[in-house]
Design an enzyme around this catalytic site. Structure first.
Site: not given
Ligand SMILES: *Cc1c(COP(=O)(O)O)cnc(C)c1O
Length: 385
Positions: A44, A130, A176, A180, A205, A208, A239
């Site tokens: 990522n 997620h 989101e 993801s 969220d 990404h 990421k």
């Molecule tokens: C990766 C991810 C997380 C978690 O983040 P980390 O910093 O890796 O713990 C939360 N939400 C989504 C949509 C993700 O892809």
């Protein structure tokens, strides 16, 4: 009864056994596995910042000035300058009053949702959210309602129904900006209008999207000019920022509530201050003209695989677990590391390859990837479907 081997055998029989496979190099665009070099389309690290010397320098400088550890929760041992600087910069960048950093994105979701909602409240969650959001929602004790993925009309009807029954309940829509495992975007403008019509809040969220979308890479809400209408903007430094750690940008009052209630913040040692220093450097880089150049390179690579695709994540949906694993193996034979993603990360029957593009991939890697995908029977890209 106390032997896990039967459970492992069951997972294996269903094509769902996972294991850790070593790589023997840094996690760059090219990695070494079993003595062979592979193009890495599994990470990522969308902007290639995980190996950027400027961030490494900021990290090292942070260690020189602040040591390696933060020693305790910030509520116990004090709030250090790097954490405070990072939070002010983040709040400004996200158009929010305040921000709070956590040791991971997972910790943000698992700690914030239970702090923001509880018994008597309602969380309305996209079906494909997620695992961290699902777990946070479950931990909260709030009533959880699920709407079909990206279906704004169904969300509208569900919200109307819930609101009619609970005139004064706190209702939070959770979704989101970039999903993801599908790489598609939520219909954010519609969702914002819908949640406002029904007096609900929005928790978005941007894991990404941070670094990748919008002006200065500040995400989908920024791209659409909606930052001020999203009450909770979550993201991660793990990421596109090439580091680790998560944040929530929100109002000062909500942040104060998180400091009092978010258990993953209160009962966990603060991230290393040097990491906060590196995160601040990443934030500045992402927002700079260099960040724009990296996003253009990423865009060109995405277009080289599937023109016009909205994110750096490209799924090639295959269906069965075994076929997805076979396709991943075949691509590895051809020199590419591309993971097969299976249930429960994605719904049953939709096992897939998940390709992720980075600004760090040279154009010839993308050309070679296209050729390898074409030669790999099972792997159809979204543009080809
Ligand atoms: C990766 C991810 C997380 C978690 O983040 P980390 O910093 O890796 O713990 C939360 N939400 C989504 C949509 C993700 O892809």
């Amino acid at each position: 009864m106390d032997d896990p081997r039967q459970e492992l055998a069951d997972l294996a029989a269903a094509g769902l056994l996972r294991g850790l496979r070593p790589i023997d190099s840094p996690a760059g665009p090219r990695v070494v596995r079993d003595g062979r070099e592979l193009w890495n389309f599994a990470s990522n690290d969308y902007l290639g910042l995980a190996n950027d010397p400027r961030l490494a320098e900021a990290f090292i400088e942070g260690i020189r000035n602040f040591g390696t550890g933060s020693t305790a929760s910030r509520l116990v041992s004090g709030s250090l300058p790097p954490h405070r600087e990072l939070e002010s910069a983040l709040a400004a960048a996200k158009g929010a009053e305040a921000a709070l950093v956590f040791s991971s994105g997972f910790a943000v979701a698992a700690g914030s949702l239970p702090a923001l909602a509880g018994k008597g409240d309602i969380l309305i969650v996209d079906k494909l959210c997620h695992a961290s959001l699902i777990d946070g929602a479950r931990l909260s004790g709030a009533t959880i309602r699920v709407f079909p993925h990206n279906d704004a009309a169904k969300l509208d009807r569900l919200l109307a129904k819930v609101r009619a029954r609970q005139a004064s309940a706190r209702i939070i829509v959770v979704t989101e900006s970039v999903f993801s495992m599908d790489g598609d975007l939520c219909p954010l403008r519609e969702i914002v209008e819908i949640k406002e019509r029904h007096g609900a809040l929005l928790y978005l969220d941007e894991a990404h999207a941070f670094g990748v979308l919008g002006p200065g890479g500040m995400g989908l809400a920024a791209a659409l000019g909606l930052q001020e209408r999203v009450e909770f903007q979550m993201g991660t430094f793990s990421k596109a920022a090439g580091l680790a750690g998560g944040y929530l940008a929100t109002s000062s009052a909500w942040r104060d509530l998180l400091v009092n209630r978010a258990r993953t913040f209160i009962y966990s040692t603060a991230p290393p201050p040097a990491l906060a220093k590196a995160s601040l450097a990443a934030l500045e880089l992402i927002r700079s003209a260099d960040g724009d150049r990296l996003r253009s390179a990423l865009r060109a690579n995405i277009d080289g695989v599937t023109p016009g695709h909205p994110s750096a994540i490209v799924p090639a949906i295959i269906g069965s677990n075994d076929a997805a694993i076979a396709a991943s193996r075949e691509l590895e034979e051809r020199g590419f590391m591309i993971p097969a993603i299976r249930y429960p990360t994605v719904p049953r029957g939709s096992a897939r390859l998940r390709l992720s593009l980075s600004a760090a991939h040279p154009p010839e890697a993308v050309v070679a990837l296209r050729e390898a995908l074409t030669a790999t029977s099972a792997a159809g890209l979204p543009a080809d479907r």
